[in-house]
Enzyme design. Sequence first.
Site, PDB file in Angstrom:
ATOM      1  CB  CYS A  76      -6.273  16.248  12.210  1.00  0.00           C
ATOM      2  SG  CYS A  76      -4.947  15.483  13.046  1.00  0.00           S
ATOM      3  CG  HIS A  94     -11.631  13.037  12.381  1.00  0.00           C
ATOM      4  ND1 HIS A  94     -10.699  13.737  11.396  1.00  0.00           N
ATOM      5  CD2 HIS A  94     -11.169  13.123  13.553  1.00  0.00           C
ATOM      6  CE1 HIS A  94      -9.638  13.938  11.811  1.00  0.00           C
ATOM      7  NE2 HIS A  94      -9.878  13.778  13.151  1.00  0.00           N
ATOM      8  CE  LYS A 106      -8.535  10.504   9.788  1.00  0.00           C
ATOM      9  NZ  LYS A 106      -9.914  11.136   9.418  1.00  0.00           N
ATOM     10  CG  HIS A 135      -5.033  10.849  10.926  1.00  0.00           C
ATOM     11  ND1 HIS A 135      -5.447  12.002  10.273  1.00  0.00           N
ATOM     12  CD2 HIS A 135      -5.395  11.517  12.113  1.00  0.00           C
ATOM     13  CE1 HIS A 135      -6.025  12.824  10.791  1.00  0.00           C
ATOM     14  NE2 HIS A 135      -6.123  12.627  12.084  1.00  0.00           N
ATOM     15  CD  GLU A 176     -16.239  11.229  13.759  1.00  0.00           C
ATOM     16  OE1 GLU A 176     -16.188  11.887  12.719  1.00  0.00           O
ATOM     17  OE2 GLU A 176     -15.432  10.561  14.059  1.00  0.00           O
ATOM     18  CG  PHE A 236      -3.730  17.403  18.110  1.00  0.00           C
ATOM     19  CD1 PHE A 236      -4.572  16.563  18.382  1.00  0.00           C
ATOM     20  CD2 PHE A 236      -2.448  16.998  18.377  1.00  0.00           C
ATOM     21  CE1 PHE A 236      -4.303  15.034  18.621  1.00  0.00           C
ATOM     22  CE2 PHE A 236      -2.117  15.749  18.629  1.00  0.00           C
ATOM     23  CZ  PHE A 236      -3.013  14.790  18.858  1.00  0.00           C
TER      24      PHE A 236
END
Length: 416
Positions: free
Chosen positions: A167, A306, A338, A343, A317, A402
């Site tokens: 991502c 994010h 998002k 996403h 975050e 990831f």
Amino acid sequence: MDRRVVITGMGVVSPVGNDIQTYWDNLLKGVCGIDYIKSIPTEGLPVKIGGEVKDFNPADYGIEPAFARKQDKFTVFAVAAAWQAVRQSGLDASEGGNIDPFRYGVYIGSGIGGFSTMMRENEKILKEGPKWVSPLFIPTMISNIAAGNVAIRNNACGPCLPVVTACATSTHAIGEAFRAIKHGYADAIIAGGSEAAITSLAIAGFANAKALSRAEDPTYASLPFNRNRGGFVLAEGAAMMVLEDYEHAKARGAEILAEISGYGNTCDAYHVTAPRPDGKTQSMAIRSALDEAGYTSDDVLYINAHGTGTPLNDVSETLAFKLALGEDAYKAHISSIKGAMGHMLGAAGAAEAVASVLALKNGIVPPTVNLDEADPECDLNYTPKEAVKADLTMALSDSLGFGGHNGCLVFRKYEE
């Protein structure tokens, strides 16, 4: 050699719009592009909602029907978004054009690549045998092929570097393109990401990993920084930027949208899917990008977070922002788009970088839609529900992937 790097073109294909103006207008209005999935059968799937691209006609972007038919959707999206960005930039690498083809690059990544192509050809070999697998299977499925096709269509013979960091893919693609131009390896690079992973296998895999929202109402499913959040919503699309050496852009009279001035890249080195909970490594990516960009407390900062809407991401975050900015974190304008789109995996960072440049250029912070109940642990200014005007001087976009991949881009309002 340290050269200034600017943005001269942008393009997008997304759940909330397939051109820059529609995309931006819908983000500001808080339009939700998440709906029940229509492109694949969802019977038996644990999740039936997603952020699909709508009303997309490849011909609108100069894409021939035969090309669109033969290519995976992630490549078609990439070519369409790149077409928009190059057209806005005015770059031309043909004979007699305004850029040397060998100084013109492509840095386009995909987190997964041709997922639907892989599934289709796998079904053929299982049902019909190996001889029925398409000879185009490999060059359609591999995740670098979007970059290759964009380079072919634009005669970009310079550096071509597809990035794959889940991502964080397109954030890293843009960041590495920035470094290549800054240090003199190219004069312009088409950079970004593309993804088309709304497939039954992807939904099953992410859902079984407990990463996806199980909400049944599409309009209240992607909930960044909301105490009711329960996972992310899978989406698709592409976003591209044309990065260019400032002197090269100025010499040809290009319109400059913003200056890219900082890039950070770290790894959590902690877990294959979960972010480091203390936010330390994420904060180092943010801090190093801000330092390179020359951030001071006098800057009016927008952060496009994010903000996936997963329980772990949003808290860690928030901690990362506080570690990187100290007390300045509380005065920064922050939002996650998002909530409106879901996403887009490997394309998310580029789509969010585009939104960051638009916020900076227009002096408007897009909202975090659906933020009606803030998580007490996410106590920063996450711009709930409605856009806010602000005299922004700097914009930051961060991504987490990831594998522990962290990326951060910083843009400055353009000044000669």
